[in-house]
Design a protein around this motif. Structure first.
Motif, PDB file in Angstrom:
ATOM      1  N   ARG A 253     -11.857  11.794  -0.932  1.00 16.84           N
ATOM      2  CA  ARG A 253     -10.994  10.659  -1.271  1.00 16.84           C
ATOM      3  C   ARG A 253     -11.796   9.361  -1.286  1.00 16.84           C
ATOM      4  NH1 ARG A 253      -7.255  12.746   2.515  1.00 16.84           N
ATOM      5  NH2 ARG A 253      -7.682  11.044   3.978  1.00 16.84           N
ATOM      6  N   LYS A 254     -12.645   9.193  -0.285  1.00 20.12           N
ATOM      7  CA  LYS A 254     -13.416   7.960  -0.163  1.00 20.12           C
ATOM      8  C   LYS A 254     -14.456   7.843  -1.267  1.00 20.12           C
ATOM      9  CE  LYS A 254     -12.712   7.514   4.805  1.00 20.12           C
ATOM     10  NZ  LYS A 254     -13.328   7.513   6.154  1.00 20.12           N
TER      11      LYS A 254
ATOM     12  N   GLU B 195      -6.287   7.112  -3.533  1.00 24.06           N
ATOM     13  CA  GLU B 195      -5.308   7.508  -2.535  1.00 24.06           C
ATOM     14  C   GLU B 195      -4.581   8.750  -3.032  1.00 24.06           C
ATOM     15  OE1 GLU B 195      -3.037   3.877  -2.101  1.00 24.06           O
ATOM     16  OE2 GLU B 195      -3.916   3.544  -0.124  1.00 24.06           O
TER      17      GLU B 195
ATOM     18  N   LYS C 117     -12.554   7.047  -4.300  1.00 23.88           N
ATOM     19  CA  LYS C 117     -11.762   5.829  -4.104  1.00 23.88           C
ATOM     20  C   LYS C 117     -10.362   5.973  -4.703  1.00 23.88           C
ATOM     21  CE  LYS C 117     -15.707   2.709  -3.703  1.00 23.88           C
ATOM     22  NZ  LYS C 117     -16.403   1.515  -4.217  1.00 23.88           N
TER      23      LYS C 117
ATOM     24  N   ASP D 214       0.839  -1.197   0.000  1.00 31.13           N
ATOM     25  CA  ASP D 214       0.000   0.000   0.000  1.00 31.13           C
ATOM     26  C   ASP D 214       0.880   1.256   0.000  1.00 31.13           C
ATOM     27  OD1 ASP D 214      -1.890   1.968   0.340  1.00 31.13           O
ATOM     28  OD2 ASP D 214      -2.674   1.193   2.242  1.00 31.13           O
TER      29      ASP D 214
ATOM     30  N   GLN E 298      -9.009   0.024   1.309  1.00 24.94           N
ATOM     31  CA  GLN E 298      -9.640   0.964   2.227  1.00 24.94           C
ATOM     32  C   GLN E 298      -8.958   2.329   2.117  1.00 24.94           C
ATOM     33  OE1 GLN E 298      -9.638  -0.274   6.311  1.00 24.94           O
ATOM     34  NE2 GLN E 298     -10.929   1.416   6.996  1.00 24.94           N
ATOM     35  N   ILE E 299      -9.732   3.326   1.740  1.00 29.13           N
ATOM     36  CA  ILE E 299      -9.221   4.704   1.637  1.00 29.13           C
ATOM     37  C   ILE E 299      -9.463   5.409   2.950  1.00 29.13           C
ATOM     38  CG2 ILE E 299      -9.326   6.870   0.358  1.00 29.13           C
ATOM     39  CD1 ILE E 299      -8.364   4.572  -1.359  1.00 29.13           C
ATOM     40  N   LYS E 300      -8.413   5.965   3.520  1.00 33.91           N
ATOM     41  CA  LYS E 300      -8.551   6.619   4.831  1.00 33.91           C
ATOM     42  C   LYS E 300      -8.600   8.122   4.691  1.00 33.91           C
ATOM     43  CE  LYS E 300      -6.142   2.807   7.103  1.00 33.91           C
ATOM     44  NZ  LYS E 300      -4.975   2.396   7.887  1.00 33.91           N
TER      45      LYS E 300
ATOM     46  N   ASP F 152      -6.285  -1.158  -7.379  1.00 31.13           N
ATOM     47  CA  ASP F 152      -5.421  -0.035  -7.032  1.00 31.13           C
ATOM     48  C   ASP F 152      -4.627   0.343  -8.270  1.00 31.13           C
ATOM     49  OD1 ASP F 152      -3.678  -2.150  -7.210  1.00 31.13           O
ATOM     50  OD2 ASP F 152      -2.745  -1.857  -5.252  1.00 31.13           O
TER      51      ASP F 152
ATOM     52  N   ALA G 141       0.078   4.115   0.789  1.00 29.73           N
ATOM     53  CA  ALA G 141      -0.267   4.992   1.906  1.00 29.73           C
ATOM     54  C   ALA G 141       0.061   4.350   3.259  1.00 29.73           C
ATOM     55  CB  ALA G 141      -1.753   5.349   1.852  1.00 29.73           C
TER      56      ALA G 141
ATOM     57  N   PRO H 170     -10.925  13.848   3.426  1.00 33.42           N
ATOM     58  CA  PRO H 170     -11.201  12.407   3.487  1.00 33.42           C
ATOM     59  C   PRO H 170     -12.494  11.970   2.790  1.00 33.42           C
ATOM     60  CG  PRO H 170     -10.338  13.159   5.582  1.00 33.42           C
ATOM     61  CD  PRO H 170     -10.597  14.392   4.755  1.00 33.42           C
TER      62      PRO H 170
END
Length: 361
Positions: free
Chosen positions: A298-299, A304, A302, A95, A359-361, A199, A97, A295
């Motif tokens: 970003r979510k 990063e 989807k 990942d 999972q996008i944080k 991704d 991130a 955030p």
């Protein structure tokens, strides 16, 4: 003499794909050992249903690459030390991130532990270490397969820790028959589109899906950098071939696209295939990154935020060694353009499967 294989990183995408192809090609397999974390044991057992191999030829071992002797049961160690001929080390945090501490624990310390362990194997023919082309960090220009420590800085902790890990592997090359694989950004199968994780280039498709009702979707940045995306089947076929030829001992290979398209063209091809439209105008990357600080945005998209850094680094990954040593094998990297339709078709079918999205944080 038949071969006994040992894999880390199962049931990850590339490890699973390697295992399937290895079984298919029947490289004098005597036995295959898969090291998995105890918490992934059930998932690993379920994944084996797709591997056409006799159960008597395959063993799942629970362990942990960050522990001494990989935390493998002590009574098994003498058997492994005498029998293992090929080790494929793929376990890592991929990942972009990833937090620094976790990346250092898995990617650096974990690789040190694997390095120590392979040096105890008495009949090892090959140690195949999966690095990444992006150990080059923020370096630009032509990057050679022989390049490593050039004083570069890095875009994220993933790149930096994979760089440090590869340095650790290089330290034992004179003691262990080693082949280092540096893939580009790996995407789904060139002929089926199949992947287990959306991704890399799929972030673009995620955004197109989120903005599909908009009549105007722009380019982001100039898009002049190369989009180095390689299908998993090319990486797998090349790796298995190189793992079994003597000329690959002590070598490092860029399994990247020898003829990559500019990122702007990759973006355009994917949008055309997915939405049947073309980008309108251009938004500076600095503006796009500022929006992705938020955030919820970003979510929704989807994406990063760190992924946008790969739109700015003007690097070309030289593939001289890979092309030379794959010559005569029939293994070549497919043209990205020829893989777009299957890539998009697979994404379209599986885009609502949350297990394929990170999972996008």
């Amino acid at each position: 003499m038949k071969n006994n294989y040992f894999f880390t990183g199962f049931p990850g995408f590339i490890t699973s794909s390697l295992l399937k192809e290895l079984v298919k090609e029947e490289h004098q397999i005597n036995h295959i050992y898969l090291l998995v974390l105890p918490q992934t044991l059930k998932q690993a057992e379920e994944s084996l249903h797709n591997i056409p191999i006799e159960s008597s030829k395959l063993t799942i071992l629970t362990g942990d690459i960050t522990k001494k002797d990989l935390n493998i049961a002590s009574e098994l160690m003498p058997i492994l030390q005498e029998s293992i001929t090929h080790v494929f080390h793929l376990a890592a945090i991929y990942d972009i991130a990833v937090p620094k501490s976790l990346a250092e624990k898995i990617n650096v310390h974990g690789t040190k532990m694997v390095n120590d362990w392979v040096q105890t194997l008495n009949n090892l023919k090959r140690y195949v270490y999966f690095s990444t082309a992006y150990v080059s960090g923020r370096r630009e220009g032509n990057i050679l397969e022989t390049d490593l420590d050039e004083g570069q800085t890095f875009k994220n902790h993933y790149e930096q820790t994979k760089f440090v890990a590869e340095i650790e592997v290089q330290k034992i090359v004179s003691k262990v028959p080693t082949t280092i694989i540096r893939p580009g950004i790996v995407k789904g199968h060139s002929k089926t589109g199949a992947t287990i994780k959306f991704d890399g280039p799929y972030f673009m498709l995620n955004m197109f899906e989120a903005l599909k009702a908009s009549p105007y979707i722009p380019y982001f940045g100039s898009g002049r950098v190369e989009g180095n995306f390689v299908p998993v089947d090319y990486v797998i076929s090349a790796t298995i071939y190189l793992a079994h030829v003597d000329k690959a001992i002590g070598q490092t290979y860029h399994l990247t696209d020898p003829s990559p398209y500019p990122m702007r063209e990759v973006y355009r091809m994917l949008m055309k295939e997915y939405l049947n439209q073309s980008p309108k105008a251009t938004v500076p990357l600095s503006v796009a990154k500022s929006f992705l600080i938020i955030p919820p945005l970003r979510k929704r998209l989807k994406i990063e935020r760190e992924g946008l850094d790969y739109f700015t680094c003007k690097s070309h990954y030289d593939t001289t060694n890979a092309v030379r040593d794959l010559e005569g094998s029939g293994i070549q990297c497919p043209d990205f353009k020829e893989t777009v339709a299957k890539m998009v078709e697979y994404y379209r079918i599986h885009k609502d499967d949350e297990t394929k999205h990170i999972q996008i944080k």
